[in-house]
Motif scaffolding. Structure first.
Motif, mmCIF file in Angstrom:
data_model
loop_
_atom_site.group_PDB
_atom_site.id
_atom_site.type_symbol
_atom_site.label_atom_id
_atom_site.label_comp_id
_atom_site.label_asym_id
_atom_site.label_seq_id
_atom_site.Cartn_x
_atom_site.Cartn_y
_atom_site.Cartn_z
ATOM 1 N N LYS A 40 63.383 0.321 -84.255
ATOM 2 C CA LYS A 40 62.247 -0.579 -84.595
ATOM 3 C C LYS A 40 62.785 -1.133 -86.065
ATOM 4 N N LYS A 41 62.671 -2.627 -85.992
ATOM 5 C CA LYS A 41 63.182 -3.420 -87.115
ATOM 6 C C LYS A 41 62.157 -3.716 -87.966
ATOM 7 N N TYR A 42 61.661 -3.372 -88.929
ATOM 8 C CA TYR A 42 60.615 -3.768 -89.880
ATOM 9 C C TYR A 42 60.861 -5.208 -90.724
ATOM 10 N N LEU A 85 65.669 -0.464 -90.683
ATOM 11 C CA LEU A 85 65.932 0.079 -89.069
ATOM 12 C C LEU A 85 65.062 1.320 -88.855
ATOM 13 N N TYR A 86 64.259 1.461 -88.096
ATOM 14 C CA TYR A 86 63.562 3.130 -88.015
ATOM 15 C C TYR A 86 64.027 3.544 -86.566
ATOM 16 N N ASP A 87 64.760 4.696 -86.381
ATOM 17 C CA ASP A 87 65.044 5.084 -85.208
ATOM 18 C C ASP A 87 63.812 6.083 -84.540
ATOM 19 N N ARG A 102 63.627 8.097 -82.163
ATOM 20 C CA ARG A 102 64.165 9.013 -81.616
ATOM 21 C C ARG A 102 64.078 10.493 -82.780
ATOM 22 N N THR A 103 64.709 9.897 -83.784
ATOM 23 C CA THR A 103 65.057 11.094 -84.837
ATOM 24 C C THR A 103 63.562 10.733 -85.830
ATOM 25 N N SER A 104 62.898 9.783 -85.662
ATOM 26 C CA SER A 104 61.761 9.626 -86.400
ATOM 27 C C SER A 104 62.186 9.379 -88.136
ATOM 28 N N ALA A 105 63.243 8.637 -88.183
ATOM 29 C CA ALA A 105 63.949 8.375 -89.769
ATOM 30 C C ALA A 105 64.531 6.761 -89.877
ATOM 31 N N TYR A 106 64.505 6.479 -90.768
ATOM 32 C CA TYR A 106 64.871 5.116 -90.950
ATOM 33 C C TYR A 106 66.779 5.296 -91.012
ATOM 34 N N ILE A 107 67.273 4.413 -90.534
ATOM 35 C CA ILE A 107 68.870 4.392 -90.245
ATOM 36 C C ILE A 107 69.559 3.108 -90.891
ATOM 37 N N THR A 108 70.779 3.293 -91.231
ATOM 38 C CA THR A 108 71.519 2.060 -91.702
ATOM 39 C C THR A 108 72.032 1.250 -90.806
ATOM 40 N N LEU A 109 72.813 0.156 -90.906
ATOM 41 C CA LEU A 109 73.438 -0.783 -89.784
ATOM 42 C C LEU A 109 74.692 0.174 -89.598
ATOM 43 N N ALA A 110 75.172 0.657 -90.538
ATOM 44 C CA ALA A 110 76.398 1.439 -90.285
ATOM 45 C C ALA A 110 75.969 2.557 -89.245
ATOM 46 N N GLU A 111 75.030 3.434 -89.310
ATOM 47 C CA GLU A 111 74.332 4.144 -88.291
ATOM 48 C C GLU A 111 74.257 3.582 -86.990
ATOM 49 N N VAL A 112 73.694 2.393 -86.872
ATOM 50 C CA VAL A 112 73.698 1.622 -85.613
ATOM 51 C C VAL A 112 74.974 1.342 -84.828
ATOM 52 N N LYS A 113 76.009 1.174 -85.813
ATOM 53 C CA LYS A 113 77.250 0.906 -85.446
ATOM 54 C C LYS A 113 77.710 2.262 -84.777
ATOM 55 N N GLN A 114 77.541 3.170 -85.329
ATOM 56 C CA GLN A 114 78.179 4.592 -84.882
ATOM 57 C C GLN A 114 77.376 4.776 -83.462
ATOM 58 N N LEU A 115 76.279 4.412 -83.258
ATOM 59 C CA LEU A 115 75.652 4.648 -81.764
ATOM 60 C C LEU A 115 76.358 3.622 -80.848
ATOM 61 N N VAL A 134 66.921 -2.646 -80.127
ATOM 62 C CA VAL A 134 66.366 -2.899 -81.301
ATOM 63 C C VAL A 134 65.356 -3.635 -81.128
ATOM 64 N N ARG A 135 63.897 -3.644 -81.291
ATOM 65 C CA ARG A 135 62.815 -4.217 -81.158
ATOM 66 C C ARG A 135 62.097 -4.564 -82.533
ATOM 67 N N ASP A 136 61.791 -5.733 -82.577
ATOM 68 C CA ASP A 136 60.828 -5.994 -83.962
ATOM 69 C C ASP A 136 59.814 -5.297 -83.947
#
Length: 177
Positions: free
Chosen positions: A17-19, A24-26, A28-41, A50-52
């Motif tokens: 979810k993008k606030y 960005l809030y994942d 699945r892990t119930s944690a905020y993630i960075t764009l770099a972590e999305v790149k790793q996905l 990714v949803r608003d």
């Protein structure tokens, strides 16, 4: 009794979810993630969307474009200015739909070739590497030939689609070839 040969269930699509504060809030892990972590996905091939957070709109494309923008600005760009300008010129052009498909299929063909190359290179001895790296090995020539042939086929399909569209357009005006 369950079938022992049944395939494992496909991984579920990860929802991010993008606030409004651009975080960005994942889910699945119930944690905020960075764009770099999305790149790793992306790099790991994990399915995600990714949803608003407020509207539920799909923002996946814009996040992927943001990752590309950061990578392009990061010092070793993949696209030249001329390539980017040419891509921009296709927006709104009759060929826009064909070009997107053509690029996508070519990138996939190149990715497939790269995977085969990595797989085949594991069997090379140190003595075979110089020949392999110079492109002289039958394996390398075969892979490059397949890639070029596949690319040629895609281009030919694109040309055929253009001809069909032109014929339809001329037919709509009462003109025949």
């Amino acid at each position: 009794m369950q079938n022992q040969n049944a395939a494992a269930p496909a991984p579920t699509q990860r929802v991010i979810k993008k606030y409004p504060n651009r975080r960005l809030y994942d889910t699945r892990t119930s944690a905020y993630i960075t764009l770099a972590e999305v790149k790793q996905l992306v790099m790991r091939g994990e399915p995600f969307v990714v949803r608003d957070a407020k509207s539920g709109d799909d923002l996946t494309r814009s996040i992927l474009l943001q990752i590309i923008l950061e990578a392009e600005a990061g010092g070793a760009p993949m696209f030249s200015e001329a390539a980017l300008a040419n891509i921009i010129r296709f927006y709104g052009h009759a060929m826009q739909g064909f070009m997107g498909s053509y690029i996508e299929k070519n990138v996939q063909a190149f990715t497939d070739m790269q995977a085969k190359l990595a797989e085949q290179s594991q069997n090379l001895t140190p003595e075979m590497w110089p020949q392999f790296m110079n492109g002289q090995s039958p394996l390398m020539q075969g892979m490059l030939g397949n890639y070029v042939e596949q690319s040629r086929g895609l281009f030919q399909q694109m040309q055929e689609q253009m001809q069909k569209q032109a014929a339809q357009m001329l037919g709509a005006f009462g003109l025949k070839r």
